[in-house]
Scaffold this motif. Structure first.
Motif, PDB file in Angstrom:
ATOM      1  N   THR A 231       0.850  -1.183   0.000  1.00  0.00           N
ATOM      2  CA  THR A 231       0.000   0.000   0.000  1.00  0.00           C
ATOM      3  C   THR A 231       0.892   1.242   0.000  1.00  0.00           C
ATOM      4  O   THR A 231       2.052   1.190   0.412  1.00  0.00           O
ATOM      5  N   GLY A 232       0.344   2.356  -0.447  1.00  0.00           N
ATOM      6  CA  GLY A 232       1.131   3.580  -0.454  1.00  0.00           C
ATOM      7  C   GLY A 232       0.300   4.769  -0.846  1.00  0.00           C
ATOM      8  O   GLY A 232      -0.908   4.662  -1.113  1.00  0.00           O
ATOM      9  N   SER A 233       0.941   5.933  -0.874  1.00  0.00           N
ATOM     10  CA  SER A 233       0.281   7.169  -1.290  1.00  0.00           C
ATOM     11  C   SER A 233       1.205   7.914  -2.248  1.00  0.00           C
ATOM     12  O   SER A 233       2.400   7.623  -2.348  1.00  0.00           O
ATOM     13  N   PHE A 234       0.636   8.899  -2.937  1.00  0.00           N
ATOM     14  CA  PHE A 234       1.382   9.651  -3.945  1.00  0.00           C
ATOM     15  C   PHE A 234       1.827  11.021  -3.458  1.00  0.00           C
ATOM     16  O   PHE A 234       2.545  11.723  -4.169  1.00  0.00           O
ATOM     17  N   SER A 235       1.402  11.431  -2.272  1.00  0.00           N
ATOM     18  CA  SER A 235       1.570  12.823  -1.863  1.00  0.00           C
ATOM     19  C   SER A 235       3.030  13.223  -1.662  1.00  0.00           C
ATOM     20  O   SER A 235       3.385  14.382  -1.873  1.00  0.00           O
ATOM     21  N   ARG A 236       3.891  12.313  -1.253  1.00  0.00           N
ATOM     22  CA  ARG A 236       5.267  12.687  -0.941  1.00  0.00           C
ATOM     23  C   ARG A 236       6.115  12.920  -2.198  1.00  0.00           C
ATOM     24  O   ARG A 236       6.899  13.866  -2.251  1.00  0.00           O
ATOM     25  N   SER A 237       5.977  12.072  -3.199  1.00  0.00           N
ATOM     26  CA  SER A 237       6.892  12.134  -4.348  1.00  0.00           C
ATOM     27  C   SER A 237       6.219  12.390  -5.680  1.00  0.00           C
ATOM     28  O   SER A 237       6.902  12.739  -6.645  1.00  0.00           O
ATOM     29  N   PHE A 238       4.889  12.214  -5.770  1.00  0.00           N
ATOM     30  CA  PHE A 238       4.237  12.203  -7.076  1.00  0.00           C
ATOM     31  C   PHE A 238       3.343  13.414  -7.321  1.00  0.00           C
ATOM     32  O   PHE A 238       2.512  13.402  -8.230  1.00  0.00           O
ATOM     33  N   ALA A 239       3.470  14.443  -6.470  1.00  0.00           N
ATOM     34  CA  ALA A 239       2.825  15.741  -6.705  1.00  0.00           C
ATOM     35  C   ALA A 239       1.303  15.674  -6.729  1.00  0.00           C
ATOM     36  O   ALA A 239       0.652  16.499  -7.362  1.00  0.00           O
ATOM     37  N   ASN A 241      -2.423  14.081  -4.372  1.00  0.00           N
ATOM     38  CA  ASN A 241      -3.052  13.193  -3.414  1.00  0.00           C
ATOM     39  C   ASN A 241      -3.395  11.878  -4.117  1.00  0.00           C
ATOM     40  O   ASN A 241      -3.412  11.801  -5.343  1.00  0.00           O
ATOM     41  N   GLY A 242      -3.739  10.876  -3.317  1.00  0.00           N
ATOM     42  CA  GLY A 242      -4.125   9.588  -3.885  1.00  0.00           C
ATOM     43  C   GLY A 242      -3.378   8.451  -3.226  1.00  0.00           C
ATOM     44  O   GLY A 242      -2.352   8.662  -2.562  1.00  0.00           O
ATOM     45  N   SER A 267      -9.404  12.046  -9.684  1.00  0.00           N
ATOM     46  CA  SER A 267      -9.842  12.868 -10.804  1.00  0.00           C
ATOM     47  C   SER A 267      -8.888  12.678 -11.977  1.00  0.00           C
ATOM     48  O   SER A 267      -7.740  12.252 -11.810  1.00  0.00           O
ATOM     49  N   PRO A 268      -9.333  12.972 -13.214  1.00  0.00           N
ATOM     50  CA  PRO A 268      -8.437  12.859 -14.360  1.00  0.00           C
ATOM     51  C   PRO A 268      -7.171  13.699 -14.210  1.00  0.00           C
ATOM     52  O   PRO A 268      -6.090  13.283 -14.659  1.00  0.00           O
ATOM     53  N   ILE A 269      -7.264  14.878 -13.579  1.00  0.00           N
ATOM     54  CA  ILE A 269      -6.076  15.717 -13.400  1.00  0.00           C
ATOM     55  C   ILE A 269      -5.081  15.018 -12.480  1.00  0.00           C
ATOM     56  O   ILE A 269      -3.874  14.993 -12.756  1.00  0.00           O
ATOM     57  N   GLN A 270      -5.560  14.443 -11.374  1.00  0.00           N
ATOM     58  CA  GLN A 270      -4.663  13.735 -10.473  1.00  0.00           C
ATOM     59  C   GLN A 270      -3.966  12.580 -11.177  1.00  0.00           C
ATOM     60  O   GLN A 270      -2.753  12.372 -11.031  1.00  0.00           O
ATOM     61  N   ILE A 271      -4.723  11.809 -11.950  1.00  0.00           N
ATOM     62  CA  ILE A 271      -4.146  10.657 -12.635  1.00  0.00           C
ATOM     63  C   ILE A 271      -3.088  11.102 -13.636  1.00  0.00           C
ATOM     64  O   ILE A 271      -2.004  10.501 -13.731  1.00  0.00           O
ATOM     65  N   ALA A 272      -3.383  12.157 -14.398  1.00  0.00           N
ATOM     66  CA  ALA A 272      -2.413  12.648 -15.380  1.00  0.00           C
ATOM     67  C   ALA A 272      -1.137  13.136 -14.705  1.00  0.00           C
ATOM     68  O   ALA A 272      -0.022  12.887 -15.192  1.00  0.00           O
TER      69      ALA A 272
END
Length: 398
Positions: A231-239, A241-242, A267-272
């Motif tokens: 499991t993980g999140s994107f907030s630290r390195s991937f610019a 939330n998620g 959202s599509p913006i987050q995924i992109a």
């Protein structure tokens, strides 16, 4: 190989070490907010990367502004499928599942897989979503000593001696936010194999930002594809939330997909943004940013130790410094504010440790100034707490 602690002063100081905070008043204002930012966690500096900003703009023009919504309403479903495939490939897992936050990822996997009769064996230092959801899923919680694989094995052996039938989930973090420590993941894998347990590793703290290839301690310890669940999140390195859940078998994510995770989507913006961040992280530019980040981390740890301070754990994006508890901790926080250093104070009262979040964009001058501010705040706090009380003593009535 893990990073050796050394300094590299080949780059000259480029600033005076003070940055004005975004949105603060003009510099001439007496109330202007100025300070060193060691509290934010955009460790690779990708939130303002021109290619990532451009990718967000392109998706914005295609789909407009969308909030987190039900998955079928999230725009182009191909984007989500592409990101899930990217995560699975990056971690050498069979499948992945997107979640709206890292907290939601923990809830999805724990509540989706753990039955009331099952057991959860969890690192005693883990707090937050993983711990809370485990406690809600089952009463059979067995903490093991922080980072102690032998104690985890003993817990598993004791459970199997009493219960040979029900499932056991072992939960750990690849990098602990408490003390920047990392477990022996291979030893935990072996213990799980010996006792029929499932291994879950949370990589929220190090994925993308540590290791030459950005795979964090899973990569550094040659454990890619060997945990059952990640499991993980994107907030630290991937610019963005998620969060996500990755699994060694597609059947697991298929089972989880029909539950809570299907109710909301990124959202599509987050995924992109996350997809473009993966491209940067996995390229030569990502390696260069991680090298700059680790150089700053090592230099800050050395600068703090040169000032006779105790630095915890292994080199990582968060540098933890021993400050102390109680009144001293409160005094340090007060003086840091006066000195203009923004740091992570969330765990200071509980752990006696101050956390400084380092980024690839910090300059040599900012690193040196941060160490000086912490040392000065600690000296002032010690002086405050050692000074005799000036309060008048109450005299007993005659």
């Amino acid at each position: 190989m893990r990073h050796r602690e050394q300094t590299d002063a080949t780059i000259q100081d480029r600033t005076d070490g003070v940055r004005r905070l975004p949105g603060s008043p003009a510099l001439g204002d007496d109330h202007a907010l100025r300070g060193l930012d060691f509290a934010s966690q955009d460790c690779l500096g990708l939130s303002t990367h021109p290619e990532i900003v451009a990718a967000a703009g392109d998706i914005l023009r295609r789909f407009g502004v969308r909030s987190v919504c039900a998955a079928p309403e999230a725009g182009d479903p191909g984007l989500a499928v592409a990101l899930e495939r990217r995560i699975a490939d990056f971690l050498q897992m069979e499948a992945a599942l997107l979640c709206p936050t890292g907290r939601a990822a923990a809830r999805t996997v724990i509540r989706g897989l753990v039955r009331p009769a099952d057991h959860v064996v969890i690192d005693a230092a883990i707090r937050g979503g993983l711990r809370e959801d485990a406690e809600e899923a089952t009463d059979n919680i067995q903490p093991f000593r922080h980072l102690d694989a032998d104690h985890c094995r003993d817990r598993l052996q004791a459970i199997r001696a009493q219960d040979a039938r029900n499932g056991i989930l072992v939960v750990t973090e690849s990098l602990s936010p408490l003390d920047s420590g990392t477990p022996d993941l291979a030893a935990l894998r072996a213990a799980c194999d010996a006792h029929g347990a499932t291994l879950l590793v949370d990589v929220a703290q190090d994925l993308g930002c540590l290791g030459e290839d950005g795979r964090g301690h899973l990569g550094l310890q040659d454990m890619l594809g060997r945990a059952d669940l990640v499991t993980g999140s994107f907030s630290r390195s991937f610019a963005s939330n998620g969060g996500f859940v990755a699994a060694r078998t597609r059947a697991v994510t298929a089972c989880l997909r029909v539950g809570e995770a299907a109710l909301q989507a990124l959202s599509p913006i987050q995924i992109a943004v996350i997809l473009k961040a993966f491209a940067v992280i996995d390229a030569a530019e990502g390696r260069e940013r991680r090298a700059r980040l680790m150089r700053n981390v090592l230099n800050l740890r050395t600068a703090l130790r040169d000032r006779a301070m105790s630095v915890c754990g292994e080199p990582c994006t968060s540098v933890s410094v021993e400050i102390g508890f109680g009144e001293r901790a409160r005094r340090v926080a007060h003086h840091l504010s006066d000195l203009g250093l923004l740091a992570d104070l969330a765990a200071l009262e509980d752990t006696g440790r101050l956390r400084l979040h380092v980024t690839a964009g910090h300059s040599d001058a900012e690193i040196a100034r941060a160490a000086s501010c912490v040392a000065a705040a600690l000296d002032l706090a010690r002086a405050d707490t050692s000074a005799p009380s000036r309060r008048p003593r109450l005299r007993a009535a005659a």
